[in-house]
Design a protein around this motif. Sequence first.
Motif, PDB file in Angstrom:
ATOM      1  N   GLY A 184       0.386  -1.277   0.046  1.00 14.61           N
ATOM      2  CA  GLY A 184       0.404   0.043   0.054  1.00 14.61           C
ATOM      3  C   GLY A 184       0.519   1.234  -0.457  1.00 14.61           C
ATOM      4  O   GLY A 184       0.402   2.107  -0.816  1.00 14.61           O
ATOM      5  N   TYR A 185       2.050   1.576   0.823  1.00 11.75           N
ATOM      6  CA  TYR A 185       2.565   2.463   0.970  1.00 11.75           C
ATOM      7  C   TYR A 185       3.570   2.629  -0.413  1.00 11.75           C
ATOM      8  O   TYR A 185       4.095   3.647  -0.959  1.00 11.75           O
ATOM      9  N   TRP A 186       4.077   1.736  -0.544  1.00 10.77           N
ATOM     10  CA  TRP A 186       5.084   1.289  -1.799  1.00 10.77           C
ATOM     11  C   TRP A 186       4.726   2.155  -3.476  1.00 10.77           C
ATOM     12  O   TRP A 186       4.403   3.054  -3.979  1.00 10.77           O
ATOM     13  N   LEU A 187       3.037   1.382  -3.453  1.00 10.68           N
ATOM     14  CA  LEU A 187       2.426   1.626  -4.676  1.00 10.68           C
ATOM     15  C   LEU A 187       1.806   2.978  -4.719  1.00 10.68           C
ATOM     16  O   LEU A 187       2.237   4.043  -5.353  1.00 10.68           O
ATOM     17  N   SER A 188       0.947   3.366  -3.275  1.00 11.96           N
ATOM     18  CA  SER A 188       0.871   5.004  -3.429  1.00 11.96           C
ATOM     19  C   SER A 188       2.327   6.293  -3.608  1.00 11.96           C
ATOM     20  O   SER A 188       1.987   7.310  -4.271  1.00 11.96           O
ATOM     21  N   HIS A 189       3.175   5.788  -3.096  1.00 11.64           N
ATOM     22  CA  HIS A 189       4.477   6.921  -3.316  1.00 11.64           C
ATOM     23  C   HIS A 189       4.618   6.688  -5.010  1.00 11.64           C
ATOM     24  O   HIS A 189       4.638   8.187  -5.293  1.00 11.64           O
ATOM     25  N   TYR A 190       4.430   5.657  -5.262  1.00 17.20           N
ATOM     26  CA  TYR A 190       5.232   5.464  -6.653  1.00 17.20           C
ATOM     27  C   TYR A 190       4.122   5.973  -7.416  1.00 17.20           C
ATOM     28  O   TYR A 190       4.555   7.188  -8.560  1.00 17.20           O
ATOM     29  N   LYS A 191       2.992   5.820  -7.584  1.00 24.47           N
ATOM     30  CA  LYS A 191       1.947   6.751  -8.072  1.00 24.47           C
ATOM     31  C   LYS A 191       1.728   8.463  -7.797  1.00 24.47           C
ATOM     32  O   LYS A 191       1.385   9.133  -8.604  1.00 24.47           O
TER      33      LYS A 191
ATOM     34  N   THR B  75       4.710  10.488  -6.986  1.00 24.90           N
ATOM     35  CA  THR B  75       5.190  11.065  -7.384  1.00 24.90           C
ATOM     36  C   THR B  75       6.211  10.434  -8.185  1.00 24.90           C
ATOM     37  O   THR B  75       7.337  11.529  -9.292  1.00 24.90           O
ATOM     38  N   GLN B  76       5.326   9.077  -9.616  1.00 25.76           N
ATOM     39  CA  GLN B  76       6.082   9.051 -10.689  1.00 25.76           C
ATOM     40  C   GLN B  76       5.116  10.402 -11.992  1.00 25.76           C
ATOM     41  O   GLN B  76       4.194   9.673 -11.945  1.00 25.76           O
ATOM     42  N   PRO B  77       5.873  11.176 -12.452  1.00 24.97           N
ATOM     43  CA  PRO B  77       5.183  11.353 -13.663  1.00 24.97           C
ATOM     44  C   PRO B  77       4.144  10.423 -14.610  1.00 24.97           C
ATOM     45  O   PRO B  77       3.057  10.636 -15.175  1.00 24.97           O
ATOM     46  N   MET B  78       5.522   9.176 -14.874  1.00 30.06           N
ATOM     47  CA  MET B  78       4.193   8.433 -16.215  1.00 30.06           C
ATOM     48  C   MET B  78       2.788   7.176 -15.575  1.00 30.06           C
ATOM     49  O   MET B  78       2.362   6.768 -16.076  1.00 30.06           O
ATOM     50  N   ALA B  79       3.553   7.291 -13.952  1.00 24.73           N
ATOM     51  CA  ALA B  79       2.643   6.193 -12.653  1.00 24.73           C
ATOM     52  C   ALA B  79       1.223   7.855 -13.285  1.00 24.73           C
ATOM     53  O   ALA B  79       0.514   6.815 -12.888  1.00 24.73           O
ATOM     54  N   GLN B  80       1.164   8.803 -12.724  1.00 28.19           N
ATOM     55  CA  GLN B  80       0.092   9.630 -12.549  1.00 28.19           C
ATOM     56  C   GLN B  80      -0.727   9.590 -13.863  1.00 28.19           C
ATOM     57  O   GLN B  80      -1.643  10.197 -13.613  1.00 28.19           O
ATOM     58  N   MET B  81      -0.516   9.310 -14.988  1.00 21.68           N
ATOM     59  CA  MET B  81      -1.081   9.078 -15.470  1.00 21.68           C
ATOM     60  C   MET B  81      -2.611   8.429 -16.010  1.00 21.68           C
ATOM     61  O   MET B  81      -2.708   8.548 -17.210  1.00 21.68           O
ATOM     62  N   ILE B  82      -1.572   7.373 -15.585  1.00 18.55           N
ATOM     63  CA  ILE B  82      -2.416   5.796 -15.801  1.00 18.55           C
ATOM     64  C   ILE B  82      -3.690   5.939 -14.923  1.00 18.55           C
ATOM     65  O   ILE B  82      -3.753   6.492 -13.860  1.00 18.55           O
ATOM     66  N   PRO B  83      -4.433   5.463 -15.806  1.00 22.07           N
ATOM     67  CA  PRO B  83      -5.852   5.305 -14.518  1.00 22.07           C
ATOM     68  C   PRO B  83      -5.773   4.975 -12.912  1.00 22.07           C
ATOM     69  O   PRO B  83      -4.679   3.561 -13.272  1.00 22.07           O
ATOM     70  N   TYR B  84      -6.275   5.187 -12.467  1.00 21.83           N
ATOM     71  CA  TYR B  84      -6.587   4.334 -11.065  1.00 21.83           C
ATOM     72  C   TYR B  84      -6.121   3.202 -11.239  1.00 21.83           C
ATOM     73  O   TYR B  84      -5.344   2.594 -10.121  1.00 21.83           O
ATOM     74  N   LYS B  85      -7.385   2.709 -11.639  1.00 27.05           N
ATOM     75  CA  LYS B  85      -7.287   1.152 -10.920  1.00 27.05           C
ATOM     76  C   LYS B  85      -6.659   0.313 -12.003  1.00 27.05           C
ATOM     77  O   LYS B  85      -6.387  -1.007 -11.966  1.00 27.05           O
TER      78      LYS B  85
ATOM     79  N   TRP C  59      -2.371  -3.089 -12.551  1.00 28.57           N
ATOM     80  CA  TRP C  59      -1.592  -4.080 -13.064  1.00 28.57           C
ATOM     81  C   TRP C  59      -0.141  -3.886 -11.734  1.00 28.57           C
ATOM     82  O   TRP C  59       0.755  -4.961 -11.343  1.00 28.57           O
ATOM     83  N   HIS C  60       0.468  -3.031 -10.984  1.00 28.30           N
ATOM     84  CA  HIS C  60       1.372  -2.061 -10.136  1.00 28.30           C
ATOM     85  C   HIS C  60       1.744  -3.646  -8.586  1.00 28.30           C
ATOM     86  O   HIS C  60       2.411  -3.623  -8.416  1.00 28.30           O
ATOM     87  N   LYS C  61      -0.345  -3.316  -8.544  1.00 27.46           N
ATOM     88  CA  LYS C  61      -0.165  -4.146  -7.628  1.00 27.46           C
ATOM     89  C   LYS C  61       0.895  -5.774  -7.934  1.00 27.46           C
ATOM     90  O   LYS C  61       1.127  -6.323  -7.109  1.00 27.46           O
ATOM     91  N   LYS C  62       0.273  -6.264  -8.792  1.00 25.65           N
ATOM     92  CA  LYS C  62       0.707  -7.340  -9.239  1.00 25.65           C
ATOM     93  C   LYS C  62       2.447  -7.405  -9.159  1.00 25.65           C
ATOM     94  O   LYS C  62       3.144  -8.513  -8.551  1.00 25.65           O
TER      95      LYS C  62
ATOM     96  N   GLN D  74      14.644   9.300  -9.182  1.00 19.81           N
ATOM     97  CA  GLN D  74      13.242   9.961  -9.092  1.00 19.81           C
ATOM     98  C   GLN D  74      12.144   9.208  -8.038  1.00 19.81           C
ATOM     99  O   GLN D  74      11.585   8.587  -8.827  1.00 19.81           O
ATOM    100  N   GLY D  75      12.202  10.022  -6.928  1.00 16.26           N
ATOM    101  CA  GLY D  75      11.011   9.035  -6.076  1.00 16.26           C
ATOM    102  C   GLY D  75      11.211   7.643  -5.374  1.00 16.26           C
ATOM    103  O   GLY D  75      10.749   7.192  -4.366  1.00 16.26           O
ATOM    104  N   ASN D  76      13.027   7.300  -5.932  1.00 14.80           N
ATOM    105  CA  ASN D  76      13.456   6.533  -4.957  1.00 14.80           C
ATOM    106  C   ASN D  76      12.538   5.442  -4.753  1.00 14.80           C
ATOM    107  O   ASN D  76      12.127   4.683  -3.875  1.00 14.80           O
ATOM    108  N   LEU D  77      11.833   4.853  -5.696  1.00 13.78           N
ATOM    109  CA  LEU D  77      11.044   3.584  -5.998  1.00 13.78           C
ATOM    110  C   LEU D  77      11.357   2.520  -8.044  1.00 13.78           C
ATOM    111  O   LEU D  77      11.231   3.499  -8.466  1.00 13.78           O
ATOM    112  N   TRP D  78      11.612   1.702  -7.566  1.00  8.43           N
ATOM    113  CA  TRP D  78      11.790   0.732  -7.492  1.00  8.43           C
ATOM    114  C   TRP D  78      13.306   0.707  -8.445  1.00  8.43           C
ATOM    115  O   TRP D  78      13.786   0.911  -9.925  1.00  8.43           O
TER     116      TRP D  78
END
Length: 127
Positions: free
Chosen positions: A20-27, A29-39, A44-47, A123-127
């Motif tokens: 939960g914390y990992w994905l919310s931080h990634y969503k 802080t990452q500009p590309m992730a912000q463009m992907i619809p929430y669901k 995909w990223h949870k998997k 950037q964002g210090n994730l993955w």
Amino acid sequence: MSQFILKPLETESEKSFVIGYWLSHYKETQPMAQMIPYKVFYKWHKKKALEALNKWKCLLMCDASDKDHLIGFITYSETDAACYLNYVFIKEKFRRFGLGKRMIKEAFAIEKQKQKILIMTHQGNLW
């Protein structure tokens, strides 16, 4: 400040805390992730995050008097040649007390026989 200890990831609720914390931080802080619809993002990223978490080692930082009170985590992996720091997270109100640094030192002390410790960030210090 309370005393904090590290413990291994053991339960599904602990895994949910990490993911939960990992994905919310990634969503956030990452500009590309912000463009992907929430669901779509979370499905995909949870998997992918669960696949990574099942391969990596994970230690949780918790209150010594209440091991269900989680305040952070570290994920790392290893090969024969090196250890790799994948992600460190501390809840915001517990930051600036050196707890992240302590987690890194303790996690890699466990793996001290390794010759190298590699830390890779972006950037964002994730993955």
